[in-house]
Motif scaffolding. Structure first.
Motif, mmCIF file in Angstrom:
data_model
loop_
_atom_site.group_PDB
_atom_site.id
_atom_site.type_symbol
_atom_site.label_atom_id
_atom_site.label_comp_id
_atom_site.label_asym_id
_atom_site.label_seq_id
_atom_site.Cartn_x
_atom_site.Cartn_y
_atom_site.Cartn_z
ATOM 1 N N GLU A 190 -10.243 -14.930 8.443
ATOM 2 C CA GLU A 190 -10.473 -15.200 7.020
ATOM 3 C C GLU A 190 -9.658 -16.395 6.524
ATOM 4 O O GLU A 190 -10.037 -17.051 5.563
ATOM 5 C CB GLU A 190 -10.163 -13.967 6.159
ATOM 6 N N PHE A 191 -8.557 -16.660 7.201
ATOM 7 C CA PHE A 191 -7.767 -17.820 6.818
ATOM 8 C C PHE A 191 -8.446 -19.129 7.223
ATOM 9 O O PHE A 191 -8.157 -20.180 6.658
ATOM 10 C CB PHE A 191 -6.351 -17.749 7.409
ATOM 11 N N GLU A 192 -9.334 -19.016 8.218
ATOM 12 C CA GLU A 192 -10.025 -20.231 8.657
ATOM 13 C C GLU A 192 -10.883 -20.820 7.529
ATOM 14 O O GLU A 192 -10.928 -22.032 7.324
ATOM 15 C CB GLU A 192 -10.903 -19.935 9.886
ATOM 16 N N GLU A 193 -11.554 -19.922 6.813
ATOM 17 C CA GLU A 193 -12.368 -20.362 5.677
ATOM 18 C C GLU A 193 -11.503 -21.081 4.640
ATOM 19 O O GLU A 193 -11.907 -22.087 4.057
ATOM 20 C CB GLU A 193 -13.043 -19.153 5.002
ATOM 21 N N ILE A 194 -10.346 -20.506 4.428
ATOM 22 C CA ILE A 194 -9.442 -21.084 3.428
ATOM 23 C C ILE A 194 -8.974 -22.463 3.867
ATOM 24 O O ILE A 194 -8.966 -23.417 3.087
ATOM 25 C CB ILE A 194 -8.239 -20.143 3.194
#
Lengths: 189, 189
Positions: free
Chosen positions: A3-7
Motif C-alpha cells: 500500500e505504500f507503493e501507491e503512496i
DNA sequence: CTCTTCAATTGATTACAATCAAGAAATCAA
DNA sequence: TTGATTTCTTGATTGTAATCAATTGAAGAG
C-alpha cells in the motif's frame, strides 16, 4: 507493504524523490481503519493531518440549519484533508466522514514541516498539500447553473462518483434538490 | 521603502521571521506599476509569481462563450496569484486584470523555493501561498442560493467591494444577473 | 463640452427549479 | 426474513430569477 507503493507513486508525480527520501516519508505514516459513518474530522476541530486513502471514500460537508452541504468527495489513491483548517490552523467548518469502511495512511503537518527542515527537497511536499483541492472549477460550474450541464460535467469528470455516493449527496454537491437530480437523470439517460 | 513595511507585517502574521530574514525576502521583490485593464496573468499562461498589492485592485475571472465569470477580487495589502496554476504548474484557466492603476511587489515561486533551501524557517512561506484564497466559503454561499442572502453576505464580509467594483462584476461574482443585483439592491437599501 | 458607448435601472414575461405530496424502491436493523 | 426507515421517483403547483426590452444614467474619447 504494497500500500505504500501507491503512496510513493503519488509522491513521485510531484518530485523525483530518492528511494531513501520516500522511505523517510512513509516511515512517518500511520495506517488506520475507519468505519463507515465515522469521522476523520468534525466541525470546530483543527485539522492537522493529511490522509492518503488506501481503500474507501470520504465526504467533506458542512452542516447548515436543516441540511448537509456537500463540498467534496474523496476516493482511494487520493489525499484527503481540510485544506483551509490545515493551513490556517483554524477550527474547521466542515465534517469529513467515511462513506464506506476505509483504510487510510495519515501524516501530521508537523511531521511534514520537520521533514522540510531535514532536507529542502521535502519542500516539494507543499505541492502535495496544495493539490488537495482546487474548488475553482466547482465555482464556475455552480454559476453556469443549468442542472443538466452540471450533471453532465460530473459524468465527464467523476463518473465513478455517481454510482458510489447516494444521490442526495450528489445533489447537494451539485447544488440542486434530490428531486431535480432524479429528473435530470431521467432526462439524460 | 515604507511599502515593504506593509509586506513585512503580513509575513509576521504567519511566522516570527527575524528582521534579517525579512530583508532577504524583500530583496527578492520587484516593484511594478500596472495600469488599469492590464493583465497580471492571461489564460493559458503558467503563473509563476505571487504579487503583493501595494495600491489598487485586481479581478480574477474566466472567459466563457459570451460572458466573463468573476471568481475573486483582490485589494491592497493582500497577495494575489492564481493558486491553481501556480501550484500545479499548469496553464491558467483565468485572467487576472487590474481594475485600477495599481502598484505591486512580485516574487517568483522559484525564489520562494530557493529561500526555503537556504533556511527552513522560510518553509512557513507556504502558509502565505496557501492563504491566497480558500473559495470554500464561496461554494457554500453559492448553494445557499437566495440572491438577497448572497448580497447580504457580501455586505457583511467585503463591504468595500460594493462601491469599488462595477455591479456587472459583482453580479457575476455572486452568480446572478446584473438586473437581479440591481433589484436586490433596491430591495435592501 | 459634446457625443458616443457602456452600465444600471425598471418593467413585463417566461422558464424552470423548488416545494409539497404520495407512492415505489432500496437499505438497515432485529 | 421481516418490518421499519430512509432514499428515490414521479406528479402538480408555486415562486422567483432569467430573459427580453426600453429608458435613464455615467464614463470615456475626441
Amino acid at each position: 507493504m504494497t500500500e505504500f507503493e501507491e503512496i510513493k507513486k503519488t509522491l513521485l508525480t510531484i518530485y523525483p524523490f530518492s528511494e531513501e527520501h520516500l522511505k523517510i516519508f512513509t516511515d512517518k505514516l500511520s495506517l488506520k481503519e475507519i468505519k463507515k459513518k465515522d469521522f476523520l474530522l468534525k466541525q470546530n476541530q483543527i485539522c492537522n493531518h493529511i490522509a492518503f486513502i488506501i481503500r474507501g471514500s470520504f465526504r467533506l460537508y458542512q452542516k447548515t440549519e436543516q441540511n448537509e452541504l456537500t463540498i467534496q468527495f474523496f476516493t482511494e489513491k487520493n489525499w484527503v484533508s481540510d485544506l483551509e483548517s490545515l493551513m490556517l490552523k483554524q477550527p474547521s467548518k466542515n465534517y469529513i466522514e467515511a462513506n464506506e469502511n476505509s483504510k487510510i495512511a495519515t501524516i501530521s503537518l508537523l511531521d511534514i514541516h520537520n521533514l522540510m527542515e531535514i532536507d529542502s527537497s521535502f519542500s516539494m511536499l507543499n505541492s502535495l498539500i496544495a493539490n488537495l483541492t482546487f474548488p475553482t472549477t466547482q465555482i464556475s460550474t455552480l454559476k453556469l447553473k443549468s442542472p443538466d450541464k452540471r450533471y453532465e460535467h460530473l459524468l465527464l469528470n467523476n463518473p465513478d462518483w455517481i454510482n458510489r455516493f447516494p444521490q442526495m449527496q450528489i445533489a447537494s454537491y451539485l447544488g440542486i434538490t434530490p428531486e431535480t437530480l432524479s429528473r435530470v437523470r431521467a432526462r439524460i439517460n
